[in-house]
Design an enzyme around this catalytic site. Structure first.
Site, PDB file in Angstrom:
ATOM      1  N   HIS A   1      -1.589  -5.921   3.673  1.00 64.18           N
ATOM      2  CA  HIS A   1      -1.027  -4.781   2.924  1.00 64.18           C
ATOM      3  C   HIS A   1      -1.856  -4.496   1.658  1.00 64.18           C
ATOM      4  O   HIS A   1      -1.363  -4.614   0.524  1.00 64.18           O
ATOM      5  CB  HIS A   1       0.440  -5.055   2.554  1.00 64.18           C
TER       6      HIS A   1
ATOM      7  N   ALA B   1       1.055   2.792   7.065  1.00 60.53           N
ATOM      8  CA  ALA B   1       2.307   3.369   6.549  1.00 60.53           C
ATOM      9  C   ALA B   1       3.266   2.250   6.152  1.00 60.53           C
ATOM     10  O   ALA B   1       3.147   1.684   5.058  1.00 60.53           O
ATOM     11  CB  ALA B   1       2.903   4.281   7.608  1.00 60.53           C
ATOM     12  N   ARG B   2       4.157   1.909   7.033  1.00 65.72           N
ATOM     13  CA  ARG B   2       5.070   0.787   6.845  1.00 65.72           C
ATOM     14  C   ARG B   2       5.231   0.129   8.203  1.00 65.72           C
ATOM     15  O   ARG B   2       5.252   0.820   9.236  1.00 65.72           O
ATOM     16  CB  ARG B   2       6.448   1.254   6.367  1.00 65.72           C
TER      17      ARG B   2
ATOM     18  N   ASP C   1      -2.240  -2.865   8.596  1.00 68.42           N
ATOM     19  CA  ASP C   1      -2.200  -3.324   7.202  1.00 68.42           C
ATOM     20  C   ASP C   1      -0.770  -3.638   6.780  1.00 68.42           C
ATOM     21  O   ASP C   1      -0.544  -4.205   5.725  1.00 68.42           O
ATOM     22  CB  ASP C   1      -2.776  -2.227   6.290  1.00 68.42           C
TER      23      ASP C   1
ATOM     24  N   GLU D   1       6.666  -9.028   5.878  1.00 69.71           N
ATOM     25  CA  GLU D   1       5.488  -9.334   5.068  1.00 69.71           C
ATOM     26  C   GLU D   1       5.844 -10.399   4.049  1.00 69.71           C
ATOM     27  O   GLU D   1       6.941 -10.338   3.492  1.00 69.71           O
ATOM     28  CB  GLU D   1       4.982  -8.075   4.356  1.00 69.71           C
TER      29      GLU D   1
HETATM   30  C1  GLV Z   1       2.056   0.803  -0.740  1.00 69.52           C
HETATM   31  O1  GLV Z   1       2.335   0.465   0.337  1.00 69.52           O
HETATM   32  C2  GLV Z   1       2.670   1.897  -1.438  1.00 69.52           C
HETATM   33  O2  GLV Z   1       3.715   2.402  -1.007  1.00 69.52           O
HETATM   34  O3  GLV Z   1       2.106   2.306  -2.453  1.00 69.52           O
END
Ligand code: GLV
Length: 320
Positions: free
Chosen positions: A281, A232-233, A257, A262
């Site tokens: 990511h 997600a984040r 990820d 980051e």
């Molecule tokens: C990637 O993290 C996106 O939001 O597409």
């Protein structure tokens, strides 16, 4: 080429801006595409933009974007707009949802398998020419929980179900069942969902309600033998609390990820923890990303020019 009285001016603030400009040039000769990959050109062009294409909304030039009416995000999450959200009501926001789900579900199932089999350890043993066979429960004996059942989360749920797993999940609106999900929980019932899971997968957008959602007390609800997978984040999790739980064995391991910062800082303990798989990511990055985004973007350019409703509109107040 200079376009006399363009139908629309789009500023492209993205590493693949040249490719987007070429695609626009072929399909929409009357649309002006301005490549603004660097801060100087962005400053120079943003005042002319009717529309903007970017992954992160460049909030630093928001005040200069006087003509901006449409932001097409090349990703799924539009959390980069949070700082200016209250002043951006006149801007239509669209995202690229729909192009990430399959590749992210691949990533999650790889993560589930690698963590469950402890592949990092198997690879270390192989490197040391060590032969240590052991028994393992099949995935069908395990429960996977998906927090956030949008198009990405729902695809993950179906994949886990097709691996024979028990699948639980949470979402805001529980009135409609989700295919593959055996038990659906409301998003405020995490305390009930978390203890059921052998794998907790975070697939929710970062919004004002979800930032730091998984903190020490939520982590304490996760079983000691369970694993966390975050696609997600990074800011949905309190990273310090997660690191502590991974170090003390309060949870078994994680595949991450996304991170609070980051690129993941070089001195982060997450880089070399034996029970962590950290990736840069990239879980939602299918090949031909630009072309996939462009198929949504081109449709929306067409719609914008014809005054029709755009596709993949994001509700900024809700955050997704
Ligand atoms: C990637 O993290 C996106 O939001 O597409």
């Amino acid at each position: 080429m200079t376009i006399e009285s363009p139908a629309l001016t789009i500023v492209l603030n993205h590493p693949a801006a040249e490719s987007y400009a070429d695609l626009i040039g072929v399909r929409f000769p009357h649309v002006r595409a301005l490549v603004a990959t660097d801060a100087d050109r962005l400053e120079r062009y943003i005042g002319e933009a009717d529309a903007l294409l970017a992954f992160h909304f460049p909030v630093e030039v928001f005040d200069k974007a006087k003509k901006l009416r449409w932001f097409q995000c090349t990703g799924a999450g539009v959390d980069s707009m949070f700082p200016i959200r209250d002043r951006a009501g006149h801007i239509k926001v669209t995202n690229a949802r729909g192009i990430h789900a399959d590749i992210i579900a691949d990533y999650v199932m790889v993560g589930v398998t690698m963590l469950h089999w402890d592949f990092p350890r198997l690879l270390r043993e192989q490197a040391g020419r060590k032969w240590h066979p052991r028994y393992l429960a099949p995935l069908a004996d395990k429960t996977l929980g998906v927090i956030g059942l949008g198009s990405i989360g729902a695809t993950i749920a179906r994949r886990a179900k097709s691996a024979g797993m028990t699948v639980v999940g949470s979402k805001r609106d529980t009135s409609v069942p989700v295919e593959g999900v055996d038990r659906l929980f409301a998003s405020d019932a995490l305390a009930d969902l978390l203890p059921l899971c052998d794998f907790v997968v975070l697939a929710l957008p970062a919004t004002q309600d979800t930032v730091r959602l998984i903190g020490p007390s939520e982590i304490a609800r996760i079983r000691p033998g369970a694993f966390l997978i975050n696609i997600a984040r990074g800011n949905v999790v309190v990273e310090d609390a997660l690191i502590k739980a991974l170090q003390t064995g309060a949870i078994a391991g994680a595949m991450l990820d996304v991170f609070e910062r980051e690129p993941l800082p070089e001195d982060s303990p997450l880089w070399d923890m034996p029970n962590v798989i950290a990736t840069p990511h990239m879980a939602g990055s299918p090949t031909n990303y630009t072309e996939r985004v462009f198929s949504i973007f081109a449709d929306n350019i067409e719609r914008f020019l014809n005054g029709k409703p755009l596709k993949n509109v994001v509700d900024l107040a809700r955050g997704y």
